[in-house]
Design a protein around this motif. Structure first.
Motif, mmCIF file in Angstrom:
data_model
loop_
_atom_site.group_PDB
_atom_site.id
_atom_site.type_symbol
_atom_site.label_atom_id
_atom_site.label_comp_id
_atom_site.label_asym_id
_atom_site.label_seq_id
_atom_site.Cartn_x
_atom_site.Cartn_y
_atom_site.Cartn_z
ATOM 1 N N THR A 44 -35.594 0.466 -34.587
ATOM 2 C CA THR A 44 -34.642 -0.643 -34.689
ATOM 3 C C THR A 44 -34.034 -1.014 -33.338
ATOM 4 O O THR A 44 -33.724 -2.189 -33.099
ATOM 5 N N MET A 45 -33.864 -0.030 -32.460
ATOM 6 C CA MET A 45 -33.184 -0.307 -31.191
ATOM 7 C C MET A 45 -33.974 -1.219 -30.240
ATOM 8 O O MET A 45 -33.354 -2.003 -29.509
ATOM 9 N N SER A 161 -38.349 7.091 -41.971
ATOM 10 C CA SER A 161 -37.297 6.304 -41.320
ATOM 11 C C SER A 161 -37.819 5.397 -40.213
ATOM 12 O O SER A 161 -37.380 4.234 -40.137
ATOM 13 N N PRO A 162 -38.743 5.845 -39.333
ATOM 14 C CA PRO A 162 -39.267 4.882 -38.360
ATOM 15 C C PRO A 162 -39.996 3.708 -39.014
ATOM 16 O O PRO A 162 -39.923 2.571 -38.530
ATOM 17 N N ALA A 167 -40.155 -1.839 -40.443
ATOM 18 C CA ALA A 167 -40.383 -2.899 -41.427
ATOM 19 C C ALA A 167 -39.272 -3.944 -41.374
ATOM 20 O O ALA A 167 -39.532 -5.159 -41.373
ATOM 21 N N PHE A 168 -38.019 -3.492 -41.329
ATOM 22 C CA PHE A 168 -36.906 -4.441 -41.236
ATOM 23 C C PHE A 168 -36.969 -5.237 -39.930
ATOM 24 O O PHE A 168 -36.741 -6.456 -39.914
ATOM 25 N N THR A 170 -39.574 -5.922 -38.102
ATOM 26 C CA THR A 170 -40.753 -6.770 -38.013
ATOM 27 C C THR A 170 -40.671 -7.963 -38.958
ATOM 28 O O THR A 170 -40.955 -9.108 -38.571
ATOM 29 N N TRP A 171 -40.285 -7.727 -40.190
ATOM 30 C CA TRP A 171 -40.369 -8.770 -41.208
ATOM 31 C C TRP A 171 -39.019 -9.334 -41.636
ATOM 32 O O TRP A 171 -38.964 -10.258 -42.452
ATOM 33 N N ALA A 172 -37.938 -8.787 -41.123
ATOM 34 C CA ALA A 172 -36.619 -9.324 -41.480
ATOM 35 C C ALA A 172 -35.716 -9.291 -40.245
ATOM 36 O O ALA A 172 -35.935 -10.029 -39.306
ATOM 37 N N ASP A 173 -34.728 -8.437 -40.251
ATOM 38 C CA ASP A 173 -33.786 -8.314 -39.133
ATOM 39 C C ASP A 173 -33.401 -6.847 -39.015
ATOM 40 O O ASP A 173 -33.154 -6.178 -40.034
ATOM 41 N N TRP A 174 -33.331 -6.337 -37.791
ATOM 42 C CA TRP A 174 -33.000 -4.921 -37.597
ATOM 43 C C TRP A 174 -31.653 -4.552 -38.210
ATOM 44 O O TRP A 174 -31.442 -3.407 -38.646
ATOM 45 N N ARG A 175 -30.734 -5.511 -38.282
ATOM 46 C CA ARG A 175 -29.411 -5.246 -38.846
ATOM 47 C C ARG A 175 -29.491 -4.882 -40.328
ATOM 48 O O ARG A 175 -28.656 -4.116 -40.842
ATOM 49 N N TYR A 176 -30.482 -5.436 -41.027
ATOM 50 C CA TYR A 176 -30.592 -5.169 -42.461
ATOM 51 C C TYR A 176 -30.882 -3.702 -42.741
ATOM 52 O O TYR A 176 -30.542 -3.183 -43.826
ATOM 53 N N ALA A 177 -31.510 -3.001 -41.798
ATOM 54 C CA ALA A 177 -31.775 -1.568 -41.997
ATOM 55 C C ALA A 177 -30.454 -0.813 -42.137
ATOM 56 O O ALA A 177 -30.312 0.073 -43.007
#
Length: 465
Positions: A44-45, A161-162, A167-168, A170-177
């Protein structure tokens, strides 16, 4: 002495019945929340840095999470005595929620670091209370099976977890994780509130205060060791590691000589006791197996031409070996558990030597087997080490002993990663990436820990007498 406590025969249905299963699943969820966020930032970072900047701070997202986790875990026994197990777990889950929300709404990288510290505090306290709850609500003969289940959850979390973060991102937003884990932590708090009974009256609880000076020593130790591994300096990094170890020694000494606000069992400073031998076994062997997680993927990619994905599969197999071996040996009769501790510690040593031989030259399949032997040995003995340490502890010290276990494990990982960085960088890894240099590093980051693994085997034999 082969068994610290007299045990009766137990089986899997004993912990999977209607009385124990809901509690076991709750403890597994708490462990899942902590374990997944240990590595969530790996995927995510990079996306967060693209949006927020702060590339130079990215390594601290893990270091500060680790610091918060160890500090809160160390204080968890006092918090449980003061506020009760249920209240402490609920508050830990809510602090974790707060950290997740801070990360999810961060406007710059320093705010992310604040969120990661809060996540570490919440997650570390959850892990400490998981071990306390396990010792309170399950009989000693159930411990290997309970820890096998928790080990499987940890195994799933370390390689899931990675992928979740990726997945978040790539296909959405890192914040959603981070939002996703905030929701899970809220769910955990609700489950604990309605499922776990309040323990004891307020009048019966201790008024011991948190020992902030000792916690400061511990925080300083973790930060110094993390700083040594984050950015290598020929003169400064060794000094930071030595100073960090010295701070831990001072912390242990001061805590052992404290009274009402003592965090760990008093016997931890008695090097002659079997209890301390068990703690040293965990510390030394956890420290010895960090080379693969720290530099394994880099070596596999640069030296053997693997992709990041296939290198990650090797790490996944390593985690898988731990969980499978924990499950496979969880039903071993008590009269044989001392053998599992001895054989398991020997396998850690054998796997470490095998990694030193195979990582520089291959083949890949033998590298994978070597890594699995090392962590598989840990998995087969882990539950029985915990059972014995808790068995050696008197009733009034059991919560302290239980919270000490995950802290020792994480301190071993932190010190191992720092020492591994010292070994690799002192051999010139930062100055060039020639094949010969990488091969030399690939050998010594494993071989350099063999003496420590040998010491871990000696303490394991003494512990399992």
């Amino acid at each position: 002495m082969n068994n610290p406590l007299a045990s009766t025969k137990a089986s899997w249905p004993d912990i999977l019945d209607r009385q124990h299963l809901p509690l076991l699943l709750t403890l597994c969820l708490a462990m899942w929340l902590h374990a997944t966020n240990t590595l969530l930032t790996a995927t995510t970072m990079p996306s967060a840095v693209q949006e927020l900047g702060g590339l130079n701070l990215i390594s601290w997202t893990f270091a500060l999470y680790l610091m918060g986790s160890i500090l809160a875990g160390a204080a968890s026994s006092i918090l449980v005595v003061r506020h009760g197990l249920r209240t402490t777990m609920i508050c830990a889950a809510l602090i974790y929620v707060a950290g997740s929300v801070v990360c999810a709404t961060a406007v710059n990288m320093p705010v992310v670091l604040v969120g990661r510290t809060l996540q570490g505090l919440g997650g570390g306290c959850l892990v400490g209370t998981v071990f306390i709850a396990q010792s309170r609500f399950f009989q000693p003969e159930h411990v290997p099976r309970v820890m096998a289940m928790i080990s499987v959850v940890w195994m799933l979390a370390t390689f899931a977890s990675p992928m979740i973060g990726g997945a978040f991102s790539t296909w959405a937003d890192w914040r959603y994780a981070f939002w996703a884990f905030a929701v899970q932590a809220v769910l955990l708090a609700v489950i604990i509130r309605f499922m776990m009974c309040a323990d004891g009256s307020a009048a019966s609880r201790s008024t011991a205060r948190l020992p902030f000076i000792r916690l400061g020593l511990l925080a300083m130790a973790i930060l110094m060791m993390s700083a040594a591994g984050v950015e290598f300096h020929t003169a400064l990094s060794p000094i930071l590691v030595i100073s960090g170890v010295a701070s831990i020694v001072v912390f242990v000494y001061r805590d052992a000589h404290s009274e009402s606000d003592r965090m760990f069992p008093r016997r931890i400073s008695d090097l002659r006791s079997q209890f301390t031998s068990g703690i040293l076994t965990i510390l030394l062997l956890c420290l010895s197996i960090m080379s693969l997680a720290t530099y394994g993927p880099f070596i596999l990619i640069e030296l053997h031409g693997m992709t990041p994905f296939t290198a990650g599969l090797i790490l996944m197999l390593e985690s898988l070996a731990w969980g499978i071996m924990a499950l496979a040996f969880a039903s071993t009769p008590s009269k044989h558990e001392h053998l599992l501790i001895r054989y398991g510690s020997a396998l850690v040593l054998i796997g470490l030597v095998a990694c030193a031989v195979t990582f520089p030259y291959g083949p890949i399949w033998l590298i994978a087997v070597s890594a699995m032997v090392s962590t598989g040995g840990f998995g087969m003995m882990w539950g029985f080490i915990i059972k014995r340490i808790q068995g050696f502890s008197p009733r009034e010290e059991k919560d302290r002993a239980s919270s000490l276990l995950p802290i020792t494990q994480q301190m071993g990982f932190a010190l191992g990663a720092a020492l591994c960085g010292l070994v690799a960088n002192s051999l010139g890894l930062v100055t060039g990436l020639s094949v010969d240099r990488i091969q030399m590093v690939a050998f010594w980051i494993f071989a350099g820990f063999v003496p420590l693994a040998l010491c871990g085997n000696l303490t394991a034999w003494r512990f399992s007498r």
